[in-house]
Design an enzyme around this catalytic site. Structure first.
Site, PDB file in Angstrom:
ATOM      1  N   HIS A 147      -1.596   1.080  -0.149  1.00 21.53           N
ATOM      2  CA  HIS A 147      -0.871   0.630  -1.945  1.00 21.53           C
ATOM      3  C   HIS A 147      -1.642   1.227  -2.983  1.00 21.53           C
ATOM      4  CE1 HIS A 147       1.128  -2.559  -4.193  1.00 21.53           C
ATOM      5  NE2 HIS A 147       1.120  -0.939  -4.739  1.00 21.53           N
ATOM      6  N   GLU A 150      -2.349   4.294  -3.642  1.00 22.21           N
ATOM      7  CA  GLU A 150      -1.522   4.612  -4.628  1.00 22.21           C
ATOM      8  C   GLU A 150      -1.568   4.481  -5.897  1.00 22.21           C
ATOM      9  OE1 GLU A 150       2.047   2.723  -6.996  1.00 22.21           O
ATOM     10  OE2 GLU A 150       2.694   2.307  -4.495  1.00 22.21           O
ATOM     11  N   HIS A 151      -2.235   3.450  -6.525  1.00 14.64           N
ATOM     12  CA  HIS A 151      -2.435   2.957  -7.242  1.00 14.64           C
ATOM     13  C   HIS A 151      -3.636   3.909  -7.955  1.00 14.64           C
ATOM     14  CE1 HIS A 151      -0.802  -0.853  -8.713  1.00 14.64           C
ATOM     15  NE2 HIS A 151      -0.656  -0.404  -7.173  1.00 14.64           N
TER      16      HIS A 151
HETATM   17 ZN    ZN Z   1       1.678  -0.909  -6.972  1.00 16.37          ZN
END
Ligand code: ZN
Length: 610
Positions: A147, A150-151
């Protein structure tokens, strides 16, 4: 029918579009919905293609019905069979006969798959890129790395180093972007006014070709991830989902915490090292599926995609030390190519973790009874859709249905049943009952009725007409599928094209291809008391019991008890309540979509009356 929870989950996990829609234009990376259920990657996991028509017979997508009732277009007139077929095959892809978009799938030399969609009716363009890795592949010591990656990915590239310029460019051109991280996938997507698509796509592609991952953005983004987690803490869907995960086998990645938080990501140097390793291992062209949707022609789209995405590396970067160590190297290279290989043979729940009831207090006013069974991976069974067969019966709402009986007794306001989570290696069948206050008191009897209905399904035997009804309904819904916004379409197709054989990336999630009673029975067979996982979400029960345990990541107070052998026995031998029965065949599901010629209509052909 969707229950509160599944509605919430689909927002978190799969669809997120409603929330995204509300945020359109804001481009707040802080709100990228992570976590998630449902999204699967079964790269090549499906079975052989079944297309009813050969590509060469139908070179055009738009053999349209648009010329008005009774006047059939020449292409359609050429083949009455084609009109009533559920799909037409266009450039190797099965599409709805009413779909006027043009499609083409290509695989670049580096191994990146792309699905090109030309939609001349639109004025916006969109792209989505799905990477076949998610939080199941987080390093054990640092939950949230997928995650976090992804950021971080969107914060500048070698070609466009300014970390705000992508957002700004989209905002200035009527666009926005977002992304989500699920258990086994990470999906990035944006839309923009059509005239700026080429430039937006160039900026987007650079994130996969040469991202910077600047160290000074690391701490700031860590805080953004943490605030996302803080927000989720008050969400019943997130709390319940994580309780499911934390109650799973600790050896299986399903038990992981996927969002990440200050607690898991605060060691910035270690996290940054893990992030770079994660990216080099899992971000490479054959693990990626791109979908572009635009008014531009297929040839133009193919040219752009080839030009802009050929620079994505074709292989993972295996760490040097692994290449030196002979034994380690093989294992490392394997894990890099296929993230699933590290957990393919593990079960998410051992027997010791099943036949339990969890009790938790809701944050919102909510009363819910959840029954969950772990099934085989359902995506590879998409040709049969066994869980949908069972869902069709358990979830129907007419006379003789489970829901009508529960309502008559004042125990429930709603019920949903069907496939829940779907991963590469397992799926779930979920039954959710929206309880009334009286229903909370009668929950064991409700469960008895559910097992009674399952018994009824077994005793009736698997019926072909039921499956045929599911099939006909699905064909109708595929045929008349609502036109989606380009960004939703791109995001969905990039994810589904990575889960289904390419020719079925549009039709596969909808259509039924093969009747197999044994496959349906195999799912029914796991739906027994000794394998059930139950959760009761109710403030009444929370007050009656002292919820002394706390879930590890959300600190959700809960209590858990084993379902006694005696109760299991009662459920196993549950009688079928006399009010319950299998629905009768539905005579009103249309299966023939042939347009009648005016000649037939004049004759008052029987079909015309429908
Ligand atoms: Zn997020």
């Amino acid at each position: 029918r969707q229950d509160l929870l599944r509605r919430a989950w689909s927002v978190i996990g799969r669809v997120r579009s409603r929330k995204r829609g509300a945020d359109a234009g804001l481009i707040r990376r802080g709100v990228c919905g992570t976590l998630c259920l449902g999204v699967v990657s079964t790269r090549g996991g499906g079975t052989a293609a079944m297309s009813s028509l050969s590509a060469s017979s139908f070179p055009l997508v738009n053999m349209s019905f648009a010329s008005g009732m009774g006047s059939v277009s020449s292409a359609a007139a050429a083949s009455a069979a084609a009109e009533s077929a559920a799909t037409v095959n266009v450039n190797g892809l099965d599409v709805s006969p009413l779909d006027t978009r043009a499609y083409r799938s290509v695989v670049l030399e580096n191994g990146l798959s792309a699905l090109l969609v030309s939609d001349t009716h639109g004025d916006t363009a969109a792209a989505a890129l799905d990477v076949a890795v998610g939080h199941f592949s987080d390093p054990d010591a640092i939950p949230g790395v997928a995650h976090f990656c992804e950021h971080m990915l969107f914060l500048g590239t070698e070609k466009y180093p300014d970390e705000g310029s992508y957002r700004q460019f989209l905002a200035e051109n009527g666009g926005y972007s977002n992304a989500y991280t699920s258990m086994e996938n990470t999906n990035y997507h944006f839309h923009v006014v059509a005239g700026k698509f080429r430039e937006a796509l160039d900026r987007f592609s650079q994130f996969f070709v040469a991202p910077l991952f600047t160290s000074d953005a690391t701490e700031r983004e860590m805080k953004a991830v943490d605030s996302e987690h803080q927000k989720n803490l008050q969400s019943d869907a997130h709390r319940l989902f994580q309780l499911r995960k934390s109650s799973a086998s600790p050896n299986h990645p399903f038990s992981k915490f996927g969002t990440g938080s200050f607690d898991t990501l605060r060691d910035i140097p270690a996290v940054r090292a893990a992030l770079l390793e994660f990216h080099s291992k899992f971000y490479f062209a054959p693990a990626m599926t791109l979908c572009v949707v635009s008014p531009d022609s297929l040839d133009t789209l193919q040219e752009w995609v080839t030009e802009l995405f050929s620079g994505v590396r074709s292989k993972p970067q295996v760490p040097e030390e692994a290449a030196v160590c002979a034994n380690g190297a093989a294992a490392e290279a394997d894990a890099a190519v296929d993230p699933v290989s590290s957990y393919r043979d593990l079960v998410p729940f051992e027997s010791a973790q099943l036949a339990k009831t969890y009790y938790i207090a809701p944050v919102k006013e909510l009363r819910l009874l959840e029954l969950v069974w772990v099934t085989a991976a359902l995506k590879p069974l998409y040709r049969v859709k066994p869980a949908n067969y069972i869902a069709h019966l358990l979830g129907h709402e007419g006379q003789g249905s489970l829901l009508s009986l529960l309502k008559a007794r004042g125990w429930a306001d709603g019920l949903s049943a069907g496939p829940g989570m779907s991963t590469e290696t397992f799926g779930t069948f979920d039954v959710s009952v929206e309880l009334t206050a009286a229903g909370v008191e009668h929950r064991d009897e409700i469960i008895t009725l559910i097992f009674g209905y399952l018994r009824l399904i077994r005793e009736q035997g698997i019926q072909k007409w039921v499956w045929d009804e599911c099939k006909a309904t699905a064909e109708m819904s595929f045929r008349f599928h609502e036109r989606e916004e380009p960004i939703k379409l791109a995001s969905r197709l990039s994810s589904e094209a990575s889960s289904y054989p390419m020719e079925h990336s549009l039709a596969g999630p909808f259509l039924y291809y093969e009747y197999s009673p044994d496959t349906i029975r195999s799912v029914l067979d796991v739906m027994v008391p000794e394998h059930v996982w139950i959760c009761v979400l109710s403030s009444e029960v929370a007050q009656q019991r002292s919820l002394e345990l706390a879930e590890k990541w959300y600190k959700t107070p809960y209590d858990v008890e084993d379902i006694s052998k005696e109760l299991q026995g009662q459920w196993r031998n549950a009688e079928v309540a006399e009010e319950l029965r299998i629905p009768s065949p539905n005579a009103f599901i249309p299966t023939d979509f042939n347009l009648l010629s005016s000649e037939n209509a004049d004759r008052g052909d029987e079909k015309a009356k429908h």
